[in-house]
Design a protein around this motif. Sequence first.
Motif, PDB file in Angstrom:
ATOM      1  N   PHE A  31      76.405  53.569  65.576  1.00 41.09           N
ATOM      2  CA  PHE A  31      76.471  53.828  67.015  1.00 41.09           C
ATOM      3  C   PHE A  31      76.836  55.282  67.298  1.00 41.09           C
ATOM      4  N   CYS A  32      77.781  55.816  66.557  1.00 41.74           N
ATOM      5  CA  CYS A  32      78.182  57.215  66.756  1.00 41.74           C
ATOM      6  C   CYS A  32      77.019  58.157  66.474  1.00 41.74           C
ATOM      7  N   GLU A  33      76.257  57.882  65.423  1.00 45.39           N
ATOM      8  CA  GLU A  33      75.113  58.730  65.086  1.00 45.39           C
ATOM      9  C   GLU A  33      73.998  58.630  66.120  1.00 45.39           C
ATOM     10  N   LEU A  34      73.943  57.523  66.835  1.00 42.95           N
ATOM     11  CA  LEU A  34      72.966  57.376  67.911  1.00 42.95           C
ATOM     12  C   LEU A  34      73.431  58.062  69.197  1.00 42.95           C
ATOM     13  N   GLY A  35      74.666  58.561  69.191  1.00 43.48           N
ATOM     14  CA  GLY A  35      75.199  59.242  70.367  1.00 43.48           C
ATOM     15  C   GLY A  35      76.023  58.351  71.272  1.00 43.48           C
ATOM     16  N   LEU A  85      68.004  44.915  65.115  1.00 39.11           N
ATOM     17  CA  LEU A  85      67.632  45.543  66.390  1.00 39.11           C
ATOM     18  C   LEU A  85      67.302  47.021  66.191  1.00 39.11           C
ATOM     19  N   HIS A  86      68.086  47.691  65.374  1.00 43.10           N
ATOM     20  CA  HIS A  86      67.867  49.118  65.124  1.00 43.10           C
ATOM     21  C   HIS A  86      66.532  49.347  64.422  1.00 43.10           C
ATOM     22  N   LEU A  87      66.276  48.599  63.368  1.00 47.72           N
ATOM     23  CA  LEU A  87      65.047  48.787  62.594  1.00 47.72           C
ATOM     24  C   LEU A  87      63.793  48.411  63.378  1.00 47.72           C
ATOM     25  N   SER A  88      63.932  47.485  64.312  1.00 48.94           N
ATOM     26  CA  SER A  88      62.778  47.079  65.119  1.00 48.94           C
ATOM     27  C   SER A  88      62.567  47.986  66.331  1.00 48.94           C
ATOM     28  N   GLY A  89      63.486  48.937  66.537  1.00 43.51           N
ATOM     29  CA  GLY A  89      63.358  49.851  67.668  1.00 43.51           C
ATOM     30  C   GLY A  89      63.890  49.292  68.976  1.00 43.51           C
ATOM     31  N   LEU A  95      70.855  49.817  74.416  1.00 45.75           N
ATOM     32  CA  LEU A  95      71.968  50.726  74.703  1.00 45.75           C
ATOM     33  C   LEU A  95      71.739  51.489  76.003  1.00 45.75           C
ATOM     34  N   ARG A  96      70.509  51.898  76.243  1.00 46.09           N
ATOM     35  CA  ARG A  96      70.186  52.592  77.503  1.00 46.09           C
ATOM     36  C   ARG A  96      70.422  51.675  78.699  1.00 46.09           C
ATOM     37  N   ASN A  97      69.953  50.446  78.589  1.00 45.75           N
ATOM     38  CA  ASN A  97      70.117  49.486  79.687  1.00 45.75           C
ATOM     39  C   ASN A  97      71.583  49.196  79.986  1.00 45.75           C
ATOM     40  N   ALA A  98      72.424  49.284  78.960  1.00 42.39           N
ATOM     41  CA  ALA A  98      73.856  49.020  79.133  1.00 42.39           C
ATOM     42  C   ALA A  98      74.607  50.258  79.630  1.00 42.39           C
TER      43      ALA A  98
END
Length: 103
Positions: A31-35, A85-89, A95-98
């Motif tokens: 999660f941290c690496e995703l920002g 979820l991450h691997l499937s995109g 995360l954006r929706n939340a």
Amino acid sequence: MDRVNRLAAQRAVVIFSMSSCCMCHTVTRLFCELGVNPTVVELDEDPRGKEMEKALARLLGRSPAVPAVFIGGRLVGSTDKVMSLHLSGNLVPLLRNAGALWV
């Protein structure tokens, strides 16, 4: 259970963790690496941690109950579900929706 739900609803991403759990650390790093700046609740450092751990085990239907990831106040699951979820995109849109990501 109420405490878990209350904590999970306070931030866009909440991870229930144990400080010595390597998979908890891995999920948090993702999660941290995703920002994302997740709220991490270390159950072994919380006076009511055992109670929350039991509630999470009931929610997840398994033990150990960590990591338990909530996005937008909803239980996503553990490491396997987050990685899937991450691997499937599908993780970034979730995360954006939340409101956890703005980019």
